[in-house]
Write an enzyme that holds these catalytic residues in place. Structure first.
Site, PDB file in Angstrom:
ATOM      1  N   ASN A  76       0.831  -1.191   0.000  1.00  0.00           N
ATOM      2  CA  ASN A  76       0.000   0.000   0.000  1.00  0.00           C
ATOM      3  C   ASN A  76       0.874   1.252   0.000  1.00  0.00           C
ATOM      4  OD1 ASN A  76      -2.349   1.642   0.279  1.00  0.00           O
ATOM      5  ND2 ASN A  76      -3.359  -0.045   1.357  1.00  0.00           N
ATOM      6  N   HIS A 106      24.044   2.259  11.285  1.00  0.00           N
ATOM      7  CA  HIS A 106      25.169   3.164  11.511  1.00  0.00           C
ATOM      8  C   HIS A 106      25.929   2.751  12.760  1.00  0.00           C
ATOM      9  CE1 HIS A 106      23.601   5.797   8.396  1.00  0.00           C
ATOM     10  NE2 HIS A 106      22.411   5.540   8.905  1.00  0.00           N
ATOM     11  N   GLY A 133       0.085  -1.753   9.103  1.00  0.00           N
ATOM     12  CA  GLY A 133       0.490  -0.381   8.820  1.00  0.00           C
ATOM     13  C   GLY A 133       1.550   0.152   9.766  1.00  0.00           C
ATOM     14  N   ALA A 151       0.270  -3.832  13.352  1.00  0.00           N
ATOM     15  CA  ALA A 151       0.485  -2.428  13.001  1.00  0.00           C
ATOM     16  C   ALA A 151       1.342  -1.729  14.045  1.00  0.00           C
ATOM     17  CB  ALA A 151      -0.857  -1.715  12.860  1.00  0.00           C
ATOM     18  N   ARG A 157      14.263  -8.199  15.579  1.00  0.00           N
ATOM     19  CA  ARG A 157      14.842  -9.545  15.566  1.00  0.00           C
ATOM     20  C   ARG A 157      13.938 -10.455  14.739  1.00  0.00           C
ATOM     21  NH1 ARG A 157      12.863  -8.854  20.784  1.00  0.00           N
ATOM     22  NH2 ARG A 157      14.877  -8.155  21.520  1.00  0.00           N
ATOM     23  N   LYS A 171       7.449  -8.578  19.370  1.00  0.00           N
ATOM     24  CA  LYS A 171       7.597  -9.878  20.032  1.00  0.00           C
ATOM     25  C   LYS A 171       6.488 -10.807  19.558  1.00  0.00           C
ATOM     26  CE  LYS A 171       9.639  -7.909  24.119  1.00  0.00           C
ATOM     27  NZ  LYS A 171       9.489  -7.493  25.487  1.00  0.00           N
ATOM     28  N   ARG A 174       1.684 -15.103  19.620  1.00  0.00           N
ATOM     29  CA  ARG A 174       1.193 -16.478  19.589  1.00  0.00           C
ATOM     30  C   ARG A 174       1.569 -17.112  18.261  1.00  0.00           C
ATOM     31  NH1 ARG A 174      -3.597 -17.431  16.665  1.00  0.00           N
ATOM     32  NH2 ARG A 174      -4.695 -15.576  15.993  1.00  0.00           N
TER      33      ARG A 174
END
Length: 177
Positions: A76, A106, A133, A151, A157, A171, A174
């Protein structure tokens, strides 16, 4: 991961970025109804593009040739990809508005950072992934196939396959069964 430093202000890299940004500017200026012209130009920008892809305008990238998208790819409005390293998207990937994929990083120490050195680590997104989003995906991240990223997440990670993940930092909430 190895963080090999390079000079982002080198004449060659500036020239390559300007070329890609000129193509993005042209792409962003095409009327949305001119779908064939848009498709033709986005395929010139990207390093590899599968069938049935659509990237809504505006779209910006650094080089373009480091970006690979699979079949049935939709992004989008407001996609930004800083592709100093490879950014690979699998098949059936859907990206909501205002998302960014940033391979560039950096150095932490200011002396090195101020010398215009940076590094880039690849980003990989598997098949059948939905990204909500305003998600930011940072250098070196892999998002596993079948996953959903909520979103506003900042993905710092790897996210395993078939997972719902969200937050800052992102994180796993589930598994998807």
């Amino acid at each position: 991961m190895d963080k090999e430093l390079y000079n982002a202000a080198s004449e060659e890299l500036v020239r390559k970025r300007n070329y890609a940004k000129d193509l993005c500017f042209e792409y962003n200026s095409i009327r949305p109804s001119l779908t064939e012209k848009r498709d033709e130009l986005i395929r010139r920008i990207l390093g590899k593009a599968g069938s049935n892809i659509l990237i809504e305008q505006p779209f910006w990238c650094d080089y373009g040739y480091n970006i690979e998208v699979g079949d049935n790819f939709y992004a989008n409005h407001g996609l930004v990809i800083l592709d100093g390293a490879k950014v690979i998207f699998g098949n059936n990937v859907f990206i909501a508005p205002q998302c960014g994929f940033y391979t560039a990083g950096h150095p932490i120490d200011y002396q090195t950072r101020n010398s215009e050195l940076e590094y880039a680590l690849p980003i990989t997104v598997g098949d059948n992934v939905w990204i909500g989003g305003m998600v930011s995906v940072l250098p070196g991240v892999t998002i596993g196939s079948g996953s959903v990223i909520g979103a506003g997440s900042v993905v710092v990670r790897d996210v395993p396959e078939n997972s719902v993940a969200a937050g800052n930092p992102c994180k796993v909430i589930r598994k998807i069964i």
